[in-house]
Design a protein around this motif. Structure first.
Motif, mmCIF file in Angstrom:
data_model
loop_
_atom_site.group_PDB
_atom_site.id
_atom_site.type_symbol
_atom_site.label_atom_id
_atom_site.label_comp_id
_atom_site.label_asym_id
_atom_site.label_seq_id
_atom_site.Cartn_x
_atom_site.Cartn_y
_atom_site.Cartn_z
ATOM 1 N N GLU A 33 -25.971 26.706 -17.806
ATOM 2 C CA GLU A 33 -25.253 27.648 -16.950
ATOM 3 C C GLU A 33 -23.869 27.990 -17.495
ATOM 4 O O GLU A 33 -23.341 29.067 -17.220
ATOM 5 C CB GLU A 33 -25.129 27.090 -15.532
ATOM 6 C CG GLU A 33 -26.417 27.111 -14.718
ATOM 7 C CD GLU A 33 -27.341 25.961 -15.062
ATOM 8 O OE1 GLU A 33 -28.485 25.953 -14.568
ATOM 9 O OE2 GLU A 33 -26.925 25.059 -15.822
ATOM 10 N N HIS A 34 -23.266 27.060 -18.246
ATOM 11 C CA HIS A 34 -21.940 27.329 -18.814
ATOM 12 C C HIS A 34 -21.984 28.561 -19.720
ATOM 13 O O HIS A 34 -21.162 29.481 -19.588
ATOM 14 C CB HIS A 34 -21.434 26.125 -19.612
ATOM 15 C CG HIS A 34 -21.077 24.940 -18.769
ATOM 16 N ND1 HIS A 34 -20.308 25.034 -17.637
ATOM 17 C CD2 HIS A 34 -21.381 23.619 -18.900
ATOM 18 C CE1 HIS A 34 -20.153 23.838 -17.099
ATOM 19 N NE2 HIS A 34 -20.794 22.968 -17.843
ATOM 20 N N ALA A 35 -22.950 28.575 -20.643
ATOM 21 C CA ALA A 35 -23.075 29.706 -21.572
ATOM 22 C C ALA A 35 -23.497 30.962 -20.818
ATOM 23 O O ALA A 35 -23.034 32.074 -21.139
ATOM 24 C CB ALA A 35 -24.101 29.372 -22.662
ATOM 25 N N GLU A 36 -24.368 30.788 -19.832
ATOM 26 C CA GLU A 36 -24.818 31.938 -19.041
ATOM 27 C C GLU A 36 -23.646 32.576 -18.308
ATOM 28 O O GLU A 36 -23.478 33.801 -18.324
ATOM 29 C CB GLU A 36 -25.877 31.475 -18.040
ATOM 30 C CG GLU A 36 -26.467 32.595 -17.203
ATOM 31 C CD GLU A 36 -27.515 32.106 -16.208
ATOM 32 O OE1 GLU A 36 -28.016 32.933 -15.435
ATOM 33 O OE2 GLU A 36 -27.812 30.888 -16.205
ATOM 34 N N ILE A 37 -22.817 31.746 -17.680
ATOM 35 C CA ILE A 37 -21.662 32.261 -16.939
ATOM 36 C C ILE A 37 -20.668 32.929 -17.885
ATOM 37 O O ILE A 37 -20.104 33.982 -17.583
ATOM 38 C CB ILE A 37 -20.975 31.124 -16.160
ATOM 39 C CG1 ILE A 37 -21.887 30.644 -15.026
ATOM 40 C CG2 ILE A 37 -19.640 31.573 -15.591
ATOM 41 C CD1 ILE A 37 -21.408 29.387 -14.342
ATOM 42 N N GLU A 38 -20.465 32.315 -19.045
ATOM 43 C CA GLU A 38 -19.531 32.883 -20.021
ATOM 44 C C GLU A 38 -19.987 34.271 -20.465
ATOM 45 O O GLU A 38 -19.187 35.211 -20.541
ATOM 46 C CB GLU A 38 -19.404 31.958 -21.227
ATOM 47 C CG GLU A 38 -18.410 32.445 -22.270
ATOM 48 C CD GLU A 38 -18.267 31.491 -23.454
ATOM 49 O OE1 GLU A 38 -17.511 31.815 -24.381
ATOM 50 O OE2 GLU A 38 -18.920 30.431 -23.442
ATOM 51 N N ALA A 39 -21.297 34.401 -20.772
ATOM 52 C CA ALA A 39 -21.826 35.693 -21.223
ATOM 53 C C ALA A 39 -21.755 36.724 -20.103
ATOM 54 O O ALA A 39 -21.365 37.882 -20.326
ATOM 55 C CB ALA A 39 -23.268 35.528 -21.701
ATOM 56 N N LEU A 40 -22.133 36.309 -18.894
ATOM 57 C CA LEU A 40 -22.097 37.233 -17.763
ATOM 58 C C LEU A 40 -20.665 37.659 -17.439
ATOM 59 O O LEU A 40 -20.412 38.827 -17.122
ATOM 60 C CB LEU A 40 -22.735 36.578 -16.535
ATOM 61 C CG LEU A 40 -24.260 36.437 -16.554
ATOM 62 C CD1 LEU A 40 -24.730 35.564 -15.401
ATOM 63 C CD2 LEU A 40 -24.930 37.810 -16.490
#
Length: 247
Positions: A33-40
């Motif tokens: 989720e960390h990478a997902e949130i960063e990309a979003l």
């Protein structure tokens, strides 16, 4: 240093718990989720910038349209006044009549040109508003994804934190049963050796560095008293002997 064999065995339990704590911390840092949130969030920032630009363009068009409509209204009012003068018969001079008629023709053309400007600006404003509406929907959609990913991350972190707290509590109890001097040595080595201060000797192999002891080292460990704290010659970690050490 000397320590009872049972205390040395408990040191392996402490090491196991420390390893688990490290794994949980790493898992917490590495949640997808960390990478997902960063990309979003990056996408959201870009969309918001585009939205602000579109809103600014729409606002500029609105002001431009208002100004153009005011210009049209002024020309129309001037034409109405001139037409009233012409219709009233108050102007009798042929030259004045000619000038007035020419002005009416000029005002009519000017009004037409300004009305074309108004239409052009209205088209641009409509296009900008459509862009604002589209970007507003996209921002809301991405924001919803950010919120969802954040909620999932927070739930996962809470679960990991709960488990880590339980492991830490158990670690405290186990470590409390190990002699202070042995724990001190363990902590010192653990800080120097990437979080592993004690390792099991299994089938003549150090499970800390995974290197098998040579025959001389095996004989030295075999000859050492049971309460002697043995160190691996290669990685210098505390080497704990068990029934499976292969001695």
């Amino acid at each position: 240093m000397n320590a009872a064999p049972a205390d040395q065995i408990r040191l392996l339990d402490v090491q196991s718990l420390d390893t688990r704590l490290s794994q949980l911390a790493h898992k917490r840092r590495s949640l997808p989720e960390h990478a997902e949130i960063e990309a979003l969030t990056k996408d959201l920032t870009q969309l918001r910038d585009l939205l602000v630009a579109a809103q600014t363009e729409e606002s500029d068009c609105a002001r431009e349209q208002k100004k153009a409509e005011q210009d049209v209204d002024q020309v129309r009012q001037r034409a109405v006044r001139d037409q009233q003068r012409l219709d009233s018969g108050a102007v009798t001079s042929p030259k004045d009549l000619e000038n007035l008629q020419k002005e009416l023709v000029s005002l009519s053309k000017r009004q037409g040109d300004l009305e074309d400007v108004v239409l052009e600006v209205m088209e641009r404003r409509e296009s900008a508003q459509e862009r604002v509406d589209e970007l507003t929907e996209r921002v809301a959609s991405v924001q919803a994804k950010v919120d969802d990913a954040t909620a999932r991350r927070d739930r996962a972190q809470d679960e990991l934190d709960t488990e880590a707290a339980a492991v830490a509590k158990e670690r405290e109890l186990v470590a409390g049963s190990v002699p202070a001097d042995l724990m001190g040595l363990y902590e010192k080595i653990r800080g120097q050796q990437g979080g592993v201060g004690a390792a099991r000797l299994y089938q003549r192999r150090c499970e800390g560095c995974h290197i098998e002891l040579n025959i001389t080292e095996v004989n030295e460990v075999r000859a050492a008293a049971a309460d002697t704290v043995v160190r691996c010659e290669n990685c210098r970690r505390i080497l704990v002997r068990t029934a499976e050490s292969g001695l």
